[in-house]
Design a protein around this motif. Structure first.
Motif, mmCIF file in Angstrom:
data_model
loop_
_atom_site.group_PDB
_atom_site.id
_atom_site.type_symbol
_atom_site.label_atom_id
_atom_site.label_comp_id
_atom_site.label_asym_id
_atom_site.label_seq_id
_atom_site.Cartn_x
_atom_site.Cartn_y
_atom_site.Cartn_z
ATOM 1 N N THR A 1 9.352 31.771 18.422
ATOM 2 C CA THR A 1 8.326 31.270 17.496
ATOM 3 C C THR A 1 8.043 32.266 16.383
ATOM 4 O OG1 THR A 1 6.632 32.120 18.992
ATOM 5 C CG2 THR A 1 7.189 29.794 19.185
ATOM 6 N N LYS A 2 8.128 33.561 16.690
ATOM 7 C CA LYS A 2 7.852 34.569 15.660
ATOM 8 C C LYS A 2 9.038 34.780 14.730
ATOM 9 C CE LYS A 2 4.289 37.036 18.210
ATOM 10 N NZ LYS A 2 3.824 38.336 18.763
ATOM 11 N N GLN A 3 10.210 34.345 15.149
ATOM 12 C CA GLN A 3 11.396 34.487 14.305
ATOM 13 C C GLN A 3 11.643 33.257 13.438
ATOM 14 O OE1 GLN A 3 14.967 36.168 16.207
ATOM 15 N NE2 GLN A 3 13.726 36.537 18.014
ATOM 16 N N THR A 4 10.905 32.190 13.691
ATOM 17 C CA THR A 4 11.149 30.931 12.991
ATOM 18 C C THR A 4 10.171 30.762 11.836
ATOM 19 O OG1 THR A 4 11.883 29.952 15.061
ATOM 20 C CG2 THR A 4 11.378 28.439 13.261
ATOM 21 N N ASN A 5 10.703 30.620 10.635
ATOM 22 C CA ASN A 5 9.873 30.368 9.460
ATOM 23 C C ASN A 5 9.470 28.901 9.443
ATOM 24 O OD1 ASN A 5 9.755 29.328 6.500
ATOM 25 N ND2 ASN A 5 9.417 31.540 6.319
ATOM 26 N N ILE A 6 8.169 28.625 9.188
ATOM 27 C CA ILE A 6 7.678 27.253 9.264
ATOM 28 C C ILE A 6 8.349 26.353 8.241
ATOM 29 C CG2 ILE A 6 5.711 27.764 7.757
ATOM 30 C CD1 ILE A 6 5.870 25.207 10.651
ATOM 31 N N MET A 7 8.716 26.896 7.089
ATOM 32 C CA MET A 7 9.392 26.091 6.067
ATOM 33 C C MET A 7 10.810 25.723 6.519
ATOM 34 S SD MET A 7 7.133 25.577 3.870
ATOM 35 C CE MET A 7 5.457 26.187 3.710
ATOM 36 N N GLU A 8 11.495 26.689 7.140
ATOM 37 C CA GLU A 8 12.833 26.400 7.667
ATOM 38 C C GLU A 8 12.756 25.388 8.806
ATOM 39 O OE1 GLU A 8 14.326 30.178 8.812
ATOM 40 O OE2 GLU A 8 14.684 30.873 6.767
ATOM 41 N N LYS A 9 11.731 25.558 9.643
ATOM 42 C CA LYS A 9 11.553 24.612 10.750
ATOM 43 C C LYS A 9 11.309 23.202 10.216
ATOM 44 C CE LYS A 9 10.618 23.410 15.085
ATOM 45 N NZ LYS A 9 10.350 21.996 14.926
ATOM 46 N N THR A 10 10.507 23.080 9.159
ATOM 47 C CA THR A 10 10.228 21.765 8.583
ATOM 48 C C THR A 10 11.487 21.163 7.973
ATOM 49 O OG1 THR A 10 7.968 22.483 8.117
ATOM 50 C CG2 THR A 10 8.731 20.500 7.000
ATOM 51 N N ASP A 11 12.318 21.983 7.339
ATOM 52 C CA ASP A 11 13.599 21.487 6.807
ATOM 53 C C ASP A 11 14.472 20.927 7.933
ATOM 54 O OD1 ASP A 11 13.014 22.084 4.173
ATOM 55 O OD2 ASP A 11 13.922 24.080 4.247
ATOM 56 N N SER A 12 14.451 21.606 9.075
ATOM 57 C CA SER A 12 15.214 21.109 10.228
ATOM 58 C C SER A 12 14.645 19.771 10.706
ATOM 59 C CB SER A 12 15.159 22.131 11.372
ATOM 60 O OG SER A 12 15.796 23.323 11.010
ATOM 61 N N ASN A 13 13.314 19.653 10.710
ATOM 62 C CA ASN A 13 12.688 18.390 11.125
ATOM 63 C C ASN A 13 13.082 17.248 10.199
ATOM 64 O OD1 ASN A 13 11.380 19.588 13.281
ATOM 65 N ND2 ASN A 13 9.513 20.009 12.117
ATOM 66 N N ILE A 14 13.164 17.521 8.907
ATOM 67 C CA ILE A 14 13.552 16.488 7.941
ATOM 68 C C ILE A 14 14.978 16.011 8.222
ATOM 69 C CG2 ILE A 14 14.060 16.064 5.496
ATOM 70 C CD1 ILE A 14 11.691 17.906 4.831
ATOM 71 N N LYS A 15 15.862 16.944 8.571
ATOM 72 C CA LYS A 15 17.236 16.564 8.913
ATOM 73 C C LYS A 15 17.258 15.678 10.157
ATOM 74 C CE LYS A 15 19.490 20.620 6.906
ATOM 75 N NZ LYS A 15 20.309 21.834 7.174
ATOM 76 N N VAL A 16 16.429 16.015 11.137
ATOM 77 C CA VAL A 16 16.366 15.216 12.360
ATOM 78 C C VAL A 16 15.826 13.817 12.049
ATOM 79 C CG1 VAL A 16 15.345 15.025 14.650
ATOM 80 C CG2 VAL A 16 16.106 17.248 13.815
ATOM 81 N N ILE A 17 14.819 13.728 11.180
ATOM 82 C CA ILE A 17 14.260 12.427 10.790
ATOM 83 C C ILE A 17 15.353 11.544 10.181
ATOM 84 C CG2 ILE A 17 12.704 11.266 9.171
ATOM 85 C CD1 ILE A 17 10.751 13.626 9.598
ATOM 86 N N HIS A 18 16.112 12.109 9.250
ATOM 87 C CA HIS A 18 17.202 11.337 8.625
ATOM 88 C C HIS A 18 18.244 10.918 9.666
ATOM 89 C CE1 HIS A 18 15.993 11.492 4.477
ATOM 90 N NE2 HIS A 18 15.889 12.805 4.477
ATOM 91 N N TYR A 19 18.518 11.796 10.622
ATOM 92 C CA TYR A 19 19.478 11.489 11.678
ATOM 93 C C TYR A 19 19.016 10.286 12.496
ATOM 94 C CZ TYR A 19 22.341 12.143 15.885
ATOM 95 O OH TYR A 19 23.197 11.958 16.937
ATOM 96 N N ILE A 20 17.725 10.261 12.832
ATOM 97 C CA ILE A 20 17.164 9.160 13.613
ATOM 98 C C ILE A 20 17.173 7.866 12.802
ATOM 99 C CG2 ILE A 20 15.083 8.295 14.759
ATOM 100 C CD1 ILE A 20 16.582 10.551 16.237
#
Length: 289
Positions: free
Chosen positions: A31-50
């Motif tokens: 959690t401390k190594q993950t940037n929230i903006m990068e995490k959100t970009d990953s979530n957007i990719k998952v949304i498109h995948y779904i």
């Protein structure tokens, strides 16, 4: 997700199977190594995948709700880093990117939110009221004992800084202490429950604050109008180790709520003290000495 959408049944266990290191000096945690903006970009990719899977609406709603409500609104705004940062416009820009993925949905995705607070936040954002959105989540974290309103037998938390129609925020379930007493070696607690799942209440959980594995279940009676009564034999309490215990009403198998209480009741039994008291957050608690 590819596995989950083909499952007919999912089960869980209460057994502790891992331990999470939340110490401040653990700088190697994910959690401390993950940037929230990068995490959100990953979530957007998952949304498109779904979305590309073109699932039936009910399955799609369940999957996307996690991504829109919790991984987006909660993770972006209901956090300490959002409260402290001076870069809040970046968070709003990123949330706008998320909202663009909802343009082609066959339903209003906010209707599936579990937490009514998140729906209020979404409405405030759509109306450009970002300052009120910031106050909303600051209030959510700091105001531990919120003002309560019961209207048409339904519970609300009152956010006085918000304008109508957002000031009264629905609470799924709320339990309020009425009275308690000891009689004939038993403890009796009367309370009222308001909300959506009154008929799903099954028991009261008494859980050791220092050891979550020490948990005791006591059946509870709640009628259709929401009046509930807990009856506990003092011989049962006498079996508990000396400690402080949190008390919850359980409903829908695993959901829990506290019972808000504003006074204290105590008795001595078998040379031990049983104290039902008010916690700092105005909930029912138990001390055994």
């Amino acid at each position: 997700m590819d596995v989950l959408i083909h499952c007919n049944k999912i089960s869980t266990t209460k057994a502790p199977v891992y331990y999470l290191n939340r110490f401040d000096d653990n700088n190697a945690s994910l959690t401390k190594q993950t940037n929230i903006m990068e995490k959100t970009d990953s979530n957007i990719k998952v949304i498109h995948y779904i979305l590309q899977k073109n699932l039936e609406p009910e399955k799609e709603k369940m999957i996307l709700n996690r991504l829109y409500e919790f991984d987006s609104i909660t993770r972006l705004f209901n956090t300490g880093h959002f409260q402290k940062t001076k870069l809040k416009p970046l968070y709003y820009t990123k949330f706008n990117e998320i909202l663009k993925t909802t343009d082609g949905l066959r339903y209003d995705f906010s209707e599936n939110f579990f937490n009514p607070l998140n729906k209020v936040a979404y409405q405030l954002f759509k109306e450009g009221k970002t300052k009120q959105l910031e106050k909303l989540f600051e209030w959510e974290k700091k105001e531990k004992v919120k003002k309560v309103l019961i209207k048409d037998n339904l519970p609300y938390h009152v956010a006085p800084f918000l304008e109508e129609p957002y000031r009264n925020i629905r609470v799924p379930m709320l339990a309020i202490f009425k009275e308690d007493h000891f009689y004939n070696n038993k403890y009796y607690l009367d309370f009222m429950v308001y909300g959506d799942f009154i008929d799903q209440i099954t028991d009261v959980i008494i859980r050791d604050r220092e050891d979550v594995n020490l948990e005791y279940s006591i059946p509870v009676q709640v009628n259709r109008s929401g009046h509930g009564q807990l009856e506990v034999d003092l011989e049962l309490l006498d079996q508990l180790p000396s400690s402080s215990y949190a008390m919850f009403l359980r409903y829908n198998d695993y959901n829990k709520i506290n019972i808000r209480k504003l006074n204290e009741n105590q008795i001595e039994y078998q040379k031990r003290d049983f104290i039902f008291y008010t916690t700092i957050h105005s909930n029912v608690g138990l001390k055994v000495k």
